[in-house]
Design a protein around this motif. Structure first.
Motif, PDB file in Angstrom:
ATOM      1  N   TYR A  29       0.848  -1.204   0.000  1.00  0.00           N
ATOM      2  CA  TYR A  29       0.000   0.000   0.000  1.00  0.00           C
ATOM      3  C   TYR A  29       0.882   1.253   0.000  1.00  0.00           C
ATOM      4  O   TYR A  29       0.575   2.255  -0.637  1.00  0.00           O
ATOM      5  N   ASN A  71       2.757   1.566  -3.596  1.00  0.00           N
ATOM      6  CA  ASN A  71       1.896   1.830  -4.752  1.00  0.00           C
ATOM      7  C   ASN A  71       1.716   3.334  -4.962  1.00  0.00           C
ATOM      8  O   ASN A  71       1.472   4.080  -4.013  1.00  0.00           O
ATOM      9  N   ALA A  72       1.861   3.781  -6.198  1.00  0.00           N
ATOM     10  CA  ALA A  72       1.708   5.201  -6.570  1.00  0.00           C
ATOM     11  C   ALA A  72       2.691   6.096  -5.815  1.00  0.00           C
ATOM     12  O   ALA A  72       2.343   7.175  -5.378  1.00  0.00           O
ATOM     13  N   SER A  73       3.927   5.611  -5.648  1.00  0.00           N
ATOM     14  CA  SER A  73       4.933   6.384  -4.904  1.00  0.00           C
ATOM     15  C   SER A  73       6.156   6.705  -5.751  1.00  0.00           C
ATOM     16  O   SER A  73       6.468   6.021  -6.720  1.00  0.00           O
ATOM     17  N   PRO A 117      -7.666   7.796 -10.342  1.00  0.00           N
ATOM     18  CA  PRO A 117      -6.921   6.778  -9.603  1.00  0.00           C
ATOM     19  C   PRO A 117      -5.990   7.405  -8.555  1.00  0.00           C
ATOM     20  O   PRO A 117      -5.355   8.430  -8.821  1.00  0.00           O
ATOM     21  N   TYR A 118      -5.931   6.804  -7.380  1.00  0.00           N
ATOM     22  CA  TYR A 118      -5.046   7.195  -6.277  1.00  0.00           C
ATOM     23  C   TYR A 118      -5.405   8.530  -5.638  1.00  0.00           C
ATOM     24  O   TYR A 118      -4.665   9.040  -4.810  1.00  0.00           O
ATOM     25  N   ARG A 121       3.783   2.819 -10.533  1.00  0.00           N
ATOM     26  CA  ARG A 121       2.427   3.231 -10.926  1.00  0.00           C
ATOM     27  C   ARG A 121       1.419   2.086 -10.792  1.00  0.00           C
ATOM     28  O   ARG A 121       0.242   2.248 -11.111  1.00  0.00           O
ATOM     29  N   LEU A 158      -1.158  13.806 -10.312  1.00  0.00           N
ATOM     30  CA  LEU A 158      -2.281  12.910 -10.037  1.00  0.00           C
ATOM     31  C   LEU A 158      -3.617  13.562 -10.389  1.00  0.00           C
ATOM     32  O   LEU A 158      -4.489  12.933 -10.996  1.00  0.00           O
TER      33      LEU A 158
END
Length: 310
Positions: A210, A213-215, A300-301, A251, A289
């Motif tokens: 978690y 993700n997306a970092s 998303p995110y 991503r 984002l």
């Protein structure tokens, strides 16, 4: 021009992962030593120290001066406020740093009655020579020079601009056609190929995906071979001080196929060397984002419905 307009690949880089070193000054010094060790002295070296010069920041600066032995120090004062004493060689010689000791004033003992031998420094003292450098002290002549009021806000904006400038390398050279990041094809990286570490805080292994993700991640090379007992992610217990070859965005994480999806402009020949992803306290700029084109409905995110009481 501003730094984000002319980025270059560093000769040696470590991903520290935080915008301030207050939380971990020891690792900060280790990083400085590691980067400095690759300096071959064939060319002049300019060291841009940070602006933290109060309390522990000043002590850390004294450690860095001792560690790097500069030939010149340029010190800029503040116009209408005495910020700090001049960093003369004598001052640095006598003042203890955060991790290094200062030289106490020589204690003397009597050595007998003959005049010439009357006073000598006691054993073990006088060994450490005072640092030799030239201090260039700049005192500005206009009000508010050097006042740090908006520095934090500005540095945040400039950091975002640097990240955006870096991500700009993913775009095609044709002017005008800017592609949203979600339309670019990411690299697929098996869990077993890279080790993972969150630098700035402890994350339970069950929550690590978690967090990743997306970092924004540093793409790094640790000297150890990656040995994977299980087919899950490889987690490091300690934060390594190691080469960073560039940056990327995780991503997506594909749990079934055990793959990270990574977007990065780092060329493939350098990516082959990467075996470690370091996640720090550096966020992807909001506009990346929120400003994604061609997304219908929820982005998303990005959470719009957020419970602030959590």
């Amino acid at each position: 021009g501003p730094p984000f307009t002319h980025q270059q690949t560093p000769h040696k880089m470590v991903y520290y992962g935080q915008t301030s070193c207050e939380q971990d000054t020891e690792r900060y010094l280790d990083v400085v030593k590691y980067v400095f060790s690759s300096y071959k002295k064939e060319v002049p070296l300019v060291i841009n120290t940070m602006g933290w010069v109060k309390g522990e920041g000043l002590l850390l600066l004294i450690d860095i001066i001792r560690l790097l032995s500069p030939s010149h120090i340029v010190q800029m004062d503040v116009y209408d406020w005495k910020a700090m004493a001049p960093l003369t060689p004598e001052c640095v010689h006598l003042t203890p740093g955060l991790y290094t000791k200062g030289k106490p004033p020589a204690k003397c003992k009597q050595m007998g009655t003959s005049g010439a031998e009357n006073w000598k420094p006691s054993e073990g003292e006088g060994d450490a020579a005072a640092p030799e450098y030239k201090l260039l002290y700049v005192h500005p002549e206009f009000p508010r020079a050097g006042v740090a009021g908006e520095a934090r806000v500005h540095s945040g904006i400039l950091r975002d601009m640097s990240i955006l400038g870096y991500l700009g390398q993913l775009q095609s050279p044709d002017i005008g056609a800017v592609l949203p990041l979600h339309s670019l094809v990411p690299y697929q990286v098996p869990f077993s190929a890279v080790a993972l570490k969150v630098i700035h805080t402890d994350v339970a292994p069950t929550n690590i995906m978690y967090a990743v993700n997306a970092s924004w991640v540093g793409l790094c090379r640790i000297p150890d071979e990656i040995r994977c007992q299980t087919d899950g992610p490889v987690l490091l217990t300690q934060t390594p001080v190691c080469d960073c070859l560039g940056f990327g965005i995780v991503r997506g994480v594909e749990m079934e196929k055990k793959l990270y999806h990574v977007l990065t402009p780092v060329p493939p020949e350098n990516l082959r060397l990467v075996n470690c992803l370091l996640l720090g306290n550096i966020a992807i700029p909001n506009c990346v984002l929120v400003g994604q084109q061609g997304v219908e409905g929820e982005i998303p995110y990005v959470t719009s419905d957020y419970n602030y009481s959590i």
